[in-house]
Design an enzyme around this catalytic site. Structure first.
Site, PDB file in Angstrom:
ATOM      1  N   PRO A  89       1.143  -0.839  -0.214  1.00 36.21           N
ATOM      2  CA  PRO A  89       0.096  -0.051  -0.388  1.00 36.21           C
ATOM      3  C   PRO A  89       0.680   1.488  -0.174  1.00 36.21           C
ATOM      4  CG  PRO A  89      -0.201  -1.026   1.791  1.00 36.21           C
ATOM      5  CD  PRO A  89       0.245  -2.296   1.499  1.00 36.21           C
ATOM      6  N   GLU A 116       1.609  -7.659   9.018  1.00 33.33           N
ATOM      7  CA  GLU A 116       2.172  -6.121   9.031  1.00 33.33           C
ATOM      8  C   GLU A 116       2.919  -5.866   8.016  1.00 33.33           C
ATOM      9  OE1 GLU A 116       1.681  -2.160  10.667  1.00 33.33           O
ATOM     10  OE2 GLU A 116       0.088  -4.321  11.196  1.00 33.33           O
ATOM     11  N   ARG A 154      -2.615  -9.419 -21.126  1.00 40.32           N
ATOM     12  CA  ARG A 154      -4.524  -9.414 -21.747  1.00 40.32           C
ATOM     13  C   ARG A 154      -2.826  -7.739 -23.138  1.00 40.32           C
ATOM     14  NH1 ARG A 154      -6.815  -4.389 -21.974  1.00 40.32           N
ATOM     15  NH2 ARG A 154      -8.181  -5.364 -22.872  1.00 40.32           N
ATOM     16  N   ASP A 169      -8.680   1.374 -25.373  1.00 40.93           N
ATOM     17  CA  ASP A 169      -8.996   0.027 -23.828  1.00 40.93           C
ATOM     18  C   ASP A 169      -8.822   1.966 -23.536  1.00 40.93           C
ATOM     19  OD1 ASP A 169     -10.152  -1.693 -24.139  1.00 40.93           O
ATOM     20  OD2 ASP A 169      -7.464  -2.437 -22.724  1.00 40.93           O
TER      21      ASP A 169
END
Length: 245
Positions: A89, A116, A154, A169
């Site tokens: 994160p 953690e 992809r 896209d």
């Protein structure tokens, strides 16, 4: 391309890697997907892969030894160092541009953590990239790595049936994709824009460019450089504003 996933929960990948485009990509030999349980590399007699953090604190921290040894094993027969991607994160926020960058590589290794956090030496001496798929926290890196693998694979040659698909896209051009319509031309009184039925390819392309710009302007204006618009785009903005009055 070769992609290795280091995880404590390899079963999570079975369904995702065995269906749809990822399955077809493997059948076409465009990619090799290998899921590795890095607990198998632990030299601890109980095969522990985590320990309490030095200095105290909540939670457990992944120890460096299993990750270091697993990566060493995966790269030992490769002359070129792969990209080793830590799902975290705290990492760089993932974008389509990053997917396009990674799709040019021959070998990717994803490290999916739990607990953690990671021993900092994993970041410093093993990892080449730290990536986050958004400003939120997941239980582990598995789901995030699946998202990235799908978005990268992809883009590989011959994976999609239409080679223009990834080019057009949303986000590939820096803008959102234009609306799409299919049969019937009139559904419950809701009609397809006449220009799409005209057969005039230049007019259709112009309509798609404008609608792509319109959708981006209304939904994601942060993707547009409003200080460097073309004359045509400035006209579009005025037209869009009048439509909204």
């Amino acid at each position: 391309m070769k992609i290795d996933i280091l995880t404590l929960f390899p079963e999570m990948f079975t369904g995702v890697f065995g269906e749809s485009i990822l399955k077809k990509a493997q059948e076409k030999n465009a990619v090799s997907l290998n899921v590795v349980n890095f607990r198998n590399y632990s030299t601890n007699k109980h095969q522990n892969v985590d320990d309490y953090p030095y200095g105290g604190g909540a939670g457990m921290v992944l120890t460096p030894q299993p990750i270091f040894d697993a990566v060493d094993e995966l790269v030992k027969d490769h002359t070129r160092k792969p990209r080793v991607i830590l799902m975290c994160p705290q990492g760089e926020k993932y974008t389509q541009q990053k997917a396009e960058e990674l799709a040019k590589e021959d070998h990717l290794i994803f490290v999916c953590g739990h607990y953690e956090g990671y021993d900092e030496r994993i970041r410093e001496f093993v990892v080449t990239d730290e990536i986050s798929i958004g400003d939120f926290v997941l239980t582990g890196g598995e789901l995030a790595s699946m998202v990235i693998v799908d978005s990268v694979v992809r883009l590989l040659p011959n994976v999609l049936g239409n080679e223009d698909s990834p080019i057009k896209d949303s986000h590939s051009s820096g803008r959102l994709e234009h609306p799409h319509y299919t049969r019937p031309a009139n559904f419950r009184g809701m009609e397809v824009p006449a220009v799409l039925l005209s057969g005039n390819h230049q007019k259709i392309e112009n309509w798609r460019e404008r609608e792509s710009f319109r959708r981006t302007f209304l939904r994601r204006p942060d993707l547009l450089d409003l200080n460097n618009l073309s004359d045509r785009e400035k006209v579009w903005i005025e037209e869009i504003k009048k439509e909204l009055e």
